[in-house]
Design a protein around this motif. Structure first.
Motif, PDB file in Angstrom:
ATOM      1  N   GLN A  94       0.863  -1.179   0.000  1.00 34.43           N
ATOM      2  CA  GLN A  94       0.000   0.000   0.000  1.00 34.43           C
ATOM      3  C   GLN A  94       0.902   1.233   0.000  1.00 34.43           C
ATOM      4  O   GLN A  94       1.826   1.330   0.819  1.00 34.43           O
ATOM      5  CB  GLN A  94      -0.901  -0.021   1.242  1.00 34.43           C
ATOM      6  CG  GLN A  94      -2.072   0.893   1.168  1.00 34.43           C
ATOM      7  CD  GLN A  94      -3.012   0.694   2.349  1.00 34.43           C
ATOM      8  OE1 GLN A  94      -2.571   0.498   3.475  1.00 34.43           O
ATOM      9  NE2 GLN A  94      -4.299   0.754   2.078  1.00 34.43           N
ATOM     10  N   GLY A  97      -1.741   5.190   1.049  1.00 38.75           N
ATOM     11  CA  GLY A  97      -3.116   4.776   1.311  1.00 38.75           C
ATOM     12  C   GLY A  97      -3.815   4.096   0.156  1.00 38.75           C
ATOM     13  O   GLY A  97      -5.007   3.799   0.244  1.00 38.75           O
ATOM     14  N   LEU A  98      -3.081   3.839  -0.920  1.00 42.79           N
ATOM     15  CA  LEU A  98      -3.685   3.183  -2.092  1.00 42.79           C
ATOM     16  C   LEU A  98      -3.100   1.797  -2.279  1.00 42.79           C
ATOM     17  O   LEU A  98      -1.907   1.608  -2.076  1.00 42.79           O
ATOM     18  CB  LEU A  98      -3.445   4.021  -3.341  1.00 42.79           C
ATOM     19  CG  LEU A  98      -4.074   5.412  -3.332  1.00 42.79           C
ATOM     20  CD1 LEU A  98      -3.662   6.175  -4.578  1.00 42.79           C
ATOM     21  CD2 LEU A  98      -5.586   5.349  -3.219  1.00 42.79           C
ATOM     22  N   LYS A 100      -7.202   1.674  -1.683  1.00 43.58           N
ATOM     23  CA  LYS A 100      -8.014   1.842  -0.476  1.00 43.58           C
ATOM     24  C   LYS A 100      -8.681   0.531  -0.092  1.00 43.58           C
ATOM     25  O   LYS A 100      -8.827   0.229   1.084  1.00 43.58           O
ATOM     26  CB  LYS A 100      -9.064   2.932  -0.694  1.00 43.58           C
ATOM     27  CG  LYS A 100      -8.456   4.314  -0.745  1.00 43.58           C
ATOM     28  CD  LYS A 100      -9.501   5.379  -0.878  1.00 43.58           C
ATOM     29  CE  LYS A 100      -8.794   6.732  -0.921  1.00 43.58           C
ATOM     30  NZ  LYS A 100      -9.733   7.831  -0.955  1.00 43.58           N
ATOM     31  N   GLU A 101      -9.109  -0.224  -1.101  1.00 42.64           N
ATOM     32  CA  GLU A 101      -9.768  -1.507  -0.838  1.00 42.64           C
ATOM     33  C   GLU A 101      -8.702  -2.581  -0.615  1.00 42.64           C
ATOM     34  O   GLU A 101      -7.863  -2.827  -1.485  1.00 42.64           O
ATOM     35  CB  GLU A 101     -10.670  -1.898  -2.015  1.00 42.64           C
ATOM     36  CG  GLU A 101     -11.439  -3.166  -1.765  1.00 42.64           C
ATOM     37  CD  GLU A 101     -12.316  -3.568  -2.935  1.00 42.64           C
ATOM     38  OE1 GLU A 101     -13.052  -4.548  -2.776  1.00 42.64           O
ATOM     39  OE2 GLU A 101     -12.249  -2.923  -3.995  1.00 42.64           O
TER      40      GLU A 101
END
Length: 149
Positions: A94, A97-98, A100-101
């Protein structure tokens, strides 16, 4: 750049491990930045290097290998959403923060298989239509020609 490894647990949950510095060593030894006390993980298994715009992973001669998206690597540039395997553990990378899923590798593979299935079906139907206007008798004579060769 904020980089984290998301560990997928057997019970389906996950845990996020932010990388502590621009160079992170993963392994079994006590002096590793991310310590995994499992025998399937080498003492110094792999290393993640991050700079302003990329993250690279390098295997440090581990016995069981380091994998990125199910491919064994010596060294590779990794991107947000890539899956890493160190010993028996699966992680997702990650970045800032990506993604997100957070999706486990198994669930991601199932989703991809579902998406590929309709495309494969459409391709098969298209292939079956290729000879739709060929007269069966003509195809039989073609087969007879092949027997003579």
């Amino acid at each position: 750049m904020d980089v984290a490894l998301v560990l997928f647990k057997k019970d389906g949950s996950h845990k996020v491990f932010p990388l502590p510095s621009s160079i992170t060593v993963i392994g079994r030894r006590g002096d590793c930045d991310l310590r995994i006390p499992l025998m399937a993980v080498s003492r110094r298994h792999c290393q993640l290097n991050q700079n302003e715009d990329s993250v690279k992973i390098r295997d440090l001669g581990s016995r069981n290998g380091t994998y990125v998206n199910d491919e064994r690597i010596d060294e590779a540039t990794v991107r947000a959403g890539d899956y890493l395997k160190v010993g028996p553990l699966a992680f997702m990378l990650q970045i800032n923060g990506l993604p997100k899923e957070i999706v486990s590798p198994e669930l991601a593979a199932k989703k991809q298989a579902k998406q590929e299935k309709p495309a494969a079906k459409a391709a098969a139907e298209k292939e079956s239509d290729i000879f739709a206007d060929v007269d069966e008798d003509a195809s039989d004579s073609f087969l007879a020609e092949l027997k003579d060769i």
